[in-house]
Every structure is written in structure tokens, then in C-alpha cells.
Design a protein around this motif. Structure first.
Motif, short mmCIF file in Angstrom:
data_model
loop_
_atom_site.label_atom_id
_atom_site.label_comp_id
_atom_site.label_asym_id
_atom_site.label_seq_id
_atom_site.Cartn_x
_atom_site.Cartn_y
_atom_site.Cartn_z
N PRO A 170 0.81 -1.22 0.00
CA PRO A 170 0.00 0.00 0.00
C PRO A 170 0.85 1.27 0.00
O PRO A 170 1.89 1.34 0.65
CB PRO A 170 -0.81 -0.11 1.30
CG PRO A 170 -0.81 -1.58 1.62
CD PRO A 170 0.53 -2.08 1.16
N ASP A 171 0.39 2.26 -0.75
CA ASP A 171 1.00 3.59 -0.75
C ASP A 171 0.12 4.50 0.10
O ASP A 171 -0.68 5.28 -0.41
CB ASP A 171 1.13 4.11 -2.18
CG ASP A 171 1.81 5.47 -2.25
OD1 ASP A 171 2.63 5.77 -1.36
OD2 ASP A 171 1.51 6.25 -3.18
N GLY A 172 0.23 4.38 1.42
CA GLY A 172 -0.62 5.14 2.32
C GLY A 172 -1.98 4.48 2.49
O GLY A 172 -2.23 3.37 2.02
N ALA A 200 -7.66 2.62 -3.34
CA ALA A 200 -6.41 2.21 -2.69
C ALA A 200 -5.29 2.29 -3.71
O ALA A 200 -5.40 1.76 -4.82
CB ALA A 200 -6.54 0.79 -2.16
N LYS A 201 -4.21 2.98 -3.36
CA LYS A 201 -3.05 3.06 -4.23
C LYS A 201 -2.00 2.07 -3.72
O LYS A 201 -1.60 2.12 -2.56
CB LYS A 201 -2.50 4.49 -4.25
CG LYS A 201 -3.46 5.48 -4.90
CD LYS A 201 -2.85 6.87 -4.98
CE LYS A 201 -3.80 7.84 -5.69
NZ LYS A 201 -3.21 9.20 -5.81
N VAL A 202 -1.58 1.17 -4.61
CA VAL A 202 -0.68 0.09 -4.20
C VAL A 202 0.43 -0.12 -5.21
O VAL A 202 0.22 -0.01 -6.42
CB VAL A 202 -1.46 -1.23 -4.01
CG1 VAL A 202 -2.50 -1.10 -2.90
CG2 VAL A 202 -2.13 -1.67 -5.30
N PHE A 203 1.62 -0.40 -4.70
CA PHE A 203 2.73 -0.85 -5.55
C PHE A 203 2.64 -2.36 -5.70
O PHE A 203 2.22 -3.07 -4.78
CB PHE A 203 4.07 -0.48 -4.92
CG PHE A 203 4.36 0.99 -4.88
CD1 PHE A 203 4.86 1.63 -5.99
CD2 PHE A 203 4.12 1.72 -3.73
CE1 PHE A 203 5.13 3.00 -5.96
CE2 PHE A 203 4.38 3.07 -3.68
CZ PHE A 203 4.88 3.72 -4.80
N ILE A 204 3.01 -2.87 -6.86
CA ILE A 204 3.05 -4.31 -7.10
C ILE A 204 4.52 -4.72 -7.16
O ILE A 204 5.28 -4.26 -8.02
CB ILE A 204 2.34 -4.67 -8.41
CG1 ILE A 204 0.89 -4.20 -8.36
CG2 ILE A 204 2.42 -6.17 -8.67
CD1 ILE A 204 0.16 -4.29 -9.68
#
Length: 244
Positions: A115-117, A148-152
Motif C-alpha cells: 500500500p502507498d498510504g 487504494a493506491k498500491v505498488f506491485i
């Protein structure tokens, strides 16, 4: 039993309205009453994924699904009337994925959602088990619009049985934005609700081992049309939930 449920789930609403009235009476014109914010942060907790519908991400370019273990979404609702803010922490355990690259080459790898925050958005609250909340079979429900902002992140990659060194920091250069728009229950007991979202996977960066394979992974994985599917099961609302 029905009367006990109504008392139980109406209590946060009564407290919120009382706090608002008291705060409005004490606050000067143009000022916000600090008591309102404290009173209307109502915690909740959902489980993501179950045996009927595990949390699954379909990778459009590879035509493959990545299935994750059950996760959680724990947050707070900014009240029980009209449209209110909603925030939460998304937690999804990593998993091992299997893909077929170039239509013939077996590829495996560890996939992690970072998660990005916090996730954030809005929720429009409805009431009435036989009216607006008929689909959720609950006394209170909400139309949610949460992103939801997420890095993979990728690791332990093997191509055709041979390790592909992607280094320790191989992930999307920018976070992917996964937006969930769904009518969800916010009173118990509640059945699971299936949610679906379509998102774009950004380019990869930092995939450097013996050489930089970021462009290779971008070509294989990145792009639009990917889907996120899961069942949301309400675990707790207000009572029994910890503030996130």
C-alpha cells in the motif's frame, strides 16, 4: 431480537447527532467543533476473500490469475448520515503466482501488494433492510467509492525453471489505483459482498540483478484491463473494532 439490533446500531448515530448539536452550540461562527470529528470516527473491519470468492487479480497481458490469501481492510467511517469520508488500511498477504510468458514459457514469482498510504474515499449511508439495504440484507448499508493506491512488487522470479534475478526492489514505478465502488453492509450480521475493480498496472522499475530487466517485466505485465475481485465480509462495526 430485531429491537435489540436496532438499539445496538442506532447508538453510534444518536451519539454522533448529540455531539454535533453540542459542538455546534459551543463553537463560534465559522469554527469547527473538535468534538464532532472525535465522535464520528466510527471504526469498522472487513475480511477480504473467502472460499467462495478469494481475492483474485487477473493479469490481462498474460491471461493469468493471481490468487491471494485472505486479507483485511480496517478503517473508519466519518458518520452515519448522508455522504461521509471513509479511510482504511488495506492488508493483503503476498502470494506465489504462475504465468505463461510469450504463450509457451512457464513463469513463476512472488507477488506482493504494498500500500502507498491509506485508502480513502466516500460512503453514502442508507438505512432500511427492506428498502435501500435490501441487497445487503442489513439495517444499515453504504454506497462506497474508495481508492487504494498500491505498488506491485515481484521477487523469486523463475522463467522456464531458471531463476531470473530481479533484485530486491523490483516493483511498479508508480502505484496502481484500485477503486472499489460497491454497496456494502455496515451492520451485523451481514453476508459477504462481491466487489470488482478494473485497473492499470504501471511500468516496472528497480528490477536490477545481474542486469536491468525492468523493461522486460513491463512488456510482459504492465498495461490496462487488469481486474481485482474479492468478497468483502464485515467482521465488526463500531463495537469490538479498534480505531485504525
Amino acid at each position: 431480537m430485531n429491537s435489540m439490533k436496532l438499539i445496538r446500531f442506532s447508538l453510534p448515530l444518536v451519539l454522533a447527532v448529540a455531539a454535533f448539536s453540542l459542538g455546534a452550540a459551543q463553537a463560534a461562527p465559522g469554527e469547527n467543533a473538535p468534538a464532532v470529528q472525535a465522535a464520528t470516527q466510527i471504526p469498522f473491519g472487513f475480511t477480504l476473500g473467502d472460499a467462495q470468492q478469494p481475492t483474485t487479480s487477473h493479469v490481462a497481458k498474460l491471461g493469468s490469475d493471481v490468487v491471494f490469501p485472505p486479507g483485511t481492510f480496517d478503517g473508519a467511517l466519518g458518520g452515519l448520515t448522508s455522504t461521509v469520508p471513509i479511510t482504511g488500511k488495506l492488508t493483503i498477504p503476498p502470494t506465489n503466482g504462475y504465468f505463461v510468458a510469450f504463450r509457451f514459457m512457464a513463469t513463476t514469482g512472488r507477488v506482493e501488494i504494498v500500500p502507498d498510504g491509506d485508502a480513502a474515499g466516500t460512503a453514502t449511508v442508507h438505512t432500511g433492510k427492506d428498502k435501500d439495504c435490501k441487497a445487503t440484507q442489513t439495517n444499515i448499508c453504504a454506497d462506497t467509492d474508495v481508492t487504494a493506491k498500491v505498488f506491485i512488487k515481484l521477487s523469486d522470479v523463475e522463467v522456464d525453471g531458471r531463476p531470473l534475478d530481479v533484485g530486491p526492489d523490483c516493483r511498479t514505478a508508480q502505484p496502481a489505483a484500485v477503486t472499489i465502488k460497491a454497496l456494502v453492509p455496515i451492520s451485523l450480521p451481514a453476508p459477504p459482498v462481491k466487489v470488482t475493480s478494473t485497473f492499470t498496472t504501471p511500468e516496472f522499475a528497480g528490477c536490477v540483478g545481474h542486469e536491468d530487466v525492468s523493461r522486460l517485466l513491463t512488456g510482459l505485465v504492465s498495461g490496462p484491463g487488469n481486474t481485482f475481485v474479492s468478497n468483502l465480509q464485515l467482521r465488526c462495526f463500531s463495537t469490538g473494532c479498534k480505531q485504525p
